[in-house]
Design a protein around this motif. Structure first.
Motif, PDB file in Angstrom:
ATOM      1  N   GLY A  83       1.081  -1.083  -0.033  1.00 39.85           N
ATOM      2  CA  GLY A  83      -0.053   0.068  -0.104  1.00 39.85           C
ATOM      3  C   GLY A  83       0.811   1.262  -0.072  1.00 39.85           C
ATOM      4  O   GLY A  83       0.476   2.276  -0.727  1.00 39.85           O
ATOM      5  N   TYR A  86       2.165   1.936  -3.366  1.00 40.00           N
ATOM      6  CA  TYR A  86       1.189   2.345  -4.225  1.00 40.00           C
ATOM      7  C   TYR A  86       1.279   3.758  -4.240  1.00 40.00           C
ATOM      8  O   TYR A  86       1.262   4.481  -5.462  1.00 40.00           O
ATOM      9  CB  TYR A  86      -0.018   1.626  -4.136  1.00 40.00           C
ATOM     10  CG  TYR A  86      -1.180   2.060  -5.168  1.00 40.00           C
ATOM     11  CD1 TYR A  86      -1.179   0.970  -6.133  1.00 40.00           C
ATOM     12  CD2 TYR A  86      -1.785   2.996  -4.974  1.00 40.00           C
ATOM     13  CE1 TYR A  86      -2.216   1.379  -7.393  1.00 40.00           C
ATOM     14  CE2 TYR A  86      -2.705   3.420  -5.834  1.00 40.00           C
ATOM     15  CZ  TYR A  86      -3.155   2.191  -7.026  1.00 40.00           C
ATOM     16  OH  TYR A  86      -3.963   2.555  -8.132  1.00 40.00           O
ATOM     17  N   ARG A 145      -9.020  -1.708   1.176  1.00 41.52           N
ATOM     18  CA  ARG A 145      -7.506  -1.134   1.478  1.00 41.52           C
ATOM     19  C   ARG A 145      -7.068  -0.443   0.157  1.00 41.52           C
ATOM     20  O   ARG A 145      -6.729   0.610   0.224  1.00 41.52           O
ATOM     21  CB  ARG A 145      -6.585  -2.042   1.857  1.00 41.52           C
ATOM     22  CG  ARG A 145      -5.343  -1.357   2.839  1.00 41.52           C
ATOM     23  CD  ARG A 145      -4.277  -0.959   1.849  1.00 41.52           C
ATOM     24  NE  ARG A 145      -3.608  -1.897   1.150  1.00 41.52           N
ATOM     25  CZ  ARG A 145      -2.583  -2.406   1.596  1.00 41.52           C
ATOM     26  NH1 ARG A 145      -1.921  -2.083   2.680  1.00 41.52           N
ATOM     27  NH2 ARG A 145      -1.913  -3.375   0.870  1.00 41.52           N
ATOM     28  N   TRP A 146      -7.326  -1.104  -1.051  1.00 41.55           N
ATOM     29  CA  TRP A 146      -6.944  -0.443  -2.371  1.00 41.55           C
ATOM     30  C   TRP A 146      -7.960   0.689  -2.629  1.00 41.55           C
ATOM     31  O   TRP A 146      -7.004   1.560  -2.990  1.00 41.55           O
ATOM     32  CB  TRP A 146      -7.278  -1.434  -3.454  1.00 41.55           C
ATOM     33  CG  TRP A 146      -6.821  -0.838  -4.923  1.00 41.55           C
ATOM     34  CD1 TRP A 146      -5.675  -0.783  -5.215  1.00 41.55           C
ATOM     35  CD2 TRP A 146      -7.963  -0.125  -5.546  1.00 41.55           C
ATOM     36  NE1 TRP A 146      -5.562   0.009  -6.414  1.00 41.55           N
ATOM     37  CE2 TRP A 146      -7.139   0.194  -6.783  1.00 41.55           C
ATOM     38  CE3 TRP A 146      -9.109   0.091  -5.775  1.00 41.55           C
ATOM     39  CZ2 TRP A 146      -7.715   1.032  -7.953  1.00 41.55           C
ATOM     40  CZ3 TRP A 146     -10.036   0.730  -6.707  1.00 41.55           C
ATOM     41  CH2 TRP A 146      -8.960   1.121  -7.829  1.00 41.55           C
ATOM     42  N   CYS A 149      -5.862   3.342  -0.612  1.00 41.53           N
ATOM     43  CA  CYS A 149      -4.413   3.780  -1.233  1.00 41.53           C
ATOM     44  C   CYS A 149      -4.850   4.435  -2.360  1.00 41.53           C
ATOM     45  O   CYS A 149      -4.072   5.457  -2.865  1.00 41.53           O
ATOM     46  CB  CYS A 149      -3.923   2.473  -1.620  1.00 41.53           C
ATOM     47  SG  CYS A 149      -3.239   1.364  -0.047  1.00 41.53           S
ATOM     48  N   ILE A 174      -1.197   4.997   5.685  1.00 44.37           N
ATOM     49  CA  ILE A 174      -1.536   3.707   4.875  1.00 44.37           C
ATOM     50  C   ILE A 174      -1.378   2.540   6.064  1.00 44.37           C
ATOM     51  O   ILE A 174      -2.422   1.815   6.067  1.00 44.37           O
ATOM     52  CB  ILE A 174      -0.493   3.444   3.870  1.00 44.37           C
ATOM     53  CG1 ILE A 174      -0.686   4.333   2.733  1.00 44.37           C
ATOM     54  CG2 ILE A 174      -0.478   2.011   3.565  1.00 44.37           C
ATOM     55  CD1 ILE A 174      -2.316   4.325   2.327  1.00 44.37           C
ATOM     56  N   SER A 178      -4.834   0.776   6.989  1.00 46.44           N
ATOM     57  CA  SER A 178      -4.819  -0.613   6.519  1.00 46.44           C
ATOM     58  C   SER A 178      -5.058  -1.375   7.670  1.00 46.44           C
ATOM     59  O   SER A 178      -6.020  -2.263   7.813  1.00 46.44           O
ATOM     60  CB  SER A 178      -3.392  -1.112   6.073  1.00 46.44           C
ATOM     61  OG  SER A 178      -3.090  -0.519   4.813  1.00 46.44           O
TER      62      SER A 178
END
Length: 194
Positions: A83, A86, A145-146, A149, A174, A178
């Protein structure tokens, strides 16, 4: 005998990638790339049937760079590293991140991003916080979580003049986000079993 070109396919891709990475898709054309290479556009079309084929190759190269960011070790938690990487990609490669997510090219981002998703998910088979969860539950956690992010990635790739996000701030947000997503969804999953 076909003509020999002084530029390889890799050199063409690297030059095109550099144009998009630092100037955006609008600066990429057969003519601008030929100028960058000091050539005519003929070598470009000898390796690629169309500019669209070249654009897909560039997008894949961009997603490959994203993957490198995501697997870099920044903490002792590989899931957090994915994460953080990203978002840091979007922070450090602002123009490229936005280019990969534009209306025309997001299809390639999705196509090659799906491969990253599967590869990174498969790299966590024994990840302790995911133990006892079904594949669907892990998918739901990963998806939530994506979203965190991706939202933060857009924020840092389009910062306000007074909105500075440093690496430590990104890492903290993050990791906290997360952990909150993981704990919250685990509570929901396990309370639904009763």
């Amino acid at each position: 005998m076909p003509p020999k070109f002084k530029f390889s396919k890799k050199e063409i891709v690297d030059s095109a990638f550099k144009l998009v990475r630092f100037k955006g898709w609008d600066m990429l054309s057969a003519r601008s790339l030929a100028n960058e290479l000091g050539s005519s556009s003929k070598p470009i079309y000898s390796y690629f049937k169309s500019m669209e084929e070249l654009e897909e190759t560039i997008a894949k190269k961009g997603v490959d760079l994203l993957y490198e960011y995501m697997i870099r070790e920044r903490t002792d938690d590989p899931w957090h590293n994915h994460g953080i990487g990203y978002v840091m990609f979007a922070q450090k490669e602002k123009r490229l991140f936005r280019a990969l997510n534009d209306e025309k090219h997001i299809k390639y981002y999705g196509k090659y991003g799906e491969i990253i998703w599967e590869t990174l998910t498969a790299s966590l088979p024994d990840y302790p916080p995911f133990q006892g969860l079904s594949g669907e539950q892990v998918y739901q956690i990963q998806l939530q979580r994506w979203l965190l992010c991706h939202g933060l990635a857009f924020k840092v790739s389009n910062p306000l003049p007074d909105g500075v996000w440093d690496d430590e701030m990104v890492s903290t947000v993050i990791q906290q986000g997360s952990t909150a997503i993981l704990k919250g969804l685990k509570i929901e999953f396990f309370s639904n079993r009763l």
